[in-house]
Design a protein around this motif. Sequence first.
Motif, PDB file in Angstrom:
ATOM      1  N   THR A   1      35.593  40.016  51.739  1.00 35.54           N
ATOM      2  CA  THR A   1      36.840  39.296  51.959  1.00 35.54           C
ATOM      3  C   THR A   1      37.851  39.702  50.895  1.00 35.54           C
ATOM      4  N   ARG A   2      39.087  39.759  51.312  1.00 33.18           N
ATOM      5  CA  ARG A   2      40.160  40.037  50.356  1.00 33.18           C
ATOM      6  C   ARG A   2      41.006  38.795  50.108  1.00 33.18           C
ATOM      7  N   VAL A   3      40.702  37.733  50.838  1.00 33.51           N
ATOM      8  CA  VAL A   3      41.425  36.483  50.675  1.00 33.51           C
ATOM      9  C   VAL A   3      40.825  35.739  49.488  1.00 33.51           C
ATOM     10  N   GLU A   4      41.650  35.446  48.493  1.00 31.19           N
ATOM     11  CA  GLU A   4      41.151  34.851  47.252  1.00 31.19           C
ATOM     12  C   GLU A   4      40.431  33.526  47.483  1.00 31.19           C
ATOM     13  N   LYS A   5      40.965  32.681  48.354  1.00 29.33           N
ATOM     14  CA  LYS A   5      40.344  31.384  48.620  1.00 29.33           C
ATOM     15  C   LYS A   5      38.938  31.578  49.202  1.00 29.33           C
ATOM     16  N   SER A   6      38.790  32.507  50.126  1.00 31.10           N
ATOM     17  CA  SER A   6      37.477  32.785  50.717  1.00 31.10           C
ATOM     18  C   SER A   6      36.526  33.363  49.680  1.00 31.10           C
ATOM     19  N   TYR A   7      37.034  34.213  48.824  1.00 34.14           N
ATOM     20  CA  TYR A   7      36.225  34.811  47.772  1.00 34.14           C
ATOM     21  C   TYR A   7      35.693  33.734  46.829  1.00 34.14           C
TER      22      TYR A   7
END
Length: 133
Positions: free
Chosen positions: A96-102
């Motif tokens: 994932t590149r989405v910070e929240k998902s990371y």
Amino acid sequence: MYISKKDRELIKQKFGGKCAYSGTELEPDWQVDHIKPRIMYEVGAYPYEGNPNDISNLVPCQRIINHYKRALPLETFRTWFLGGLHERLKKLPKKTRVEKSYKKKAYILKVASYFGITEDTPFSGKFYFETLD
């Protein structure tokens, strides 16, 4: 809730400096957890069981585990939050590149690692403090 340094040290040493739930060495940011949550006393779930802040109801806990457990009763934490965690790990995105998902993925993987939970290894069903009896 205020806990004196003396009582905090007594709580820390209840299990030799280990987390009551995972049995891992306490990290510097460890917290005190209520085995039976205070809110449950307030709503009358434990009407005659004394003071929720009694040292017998307080245990040392890794900060992230305390956060994950929240104000859940022990059995709900055991069966619902940890019992199916290995299945939820399978559904985490691989990349994932989405910070929240990371951050969410890192959080849940950290909790799982404390309990030795992987996609193929479910929670044992016992907390560390229960193995000492």
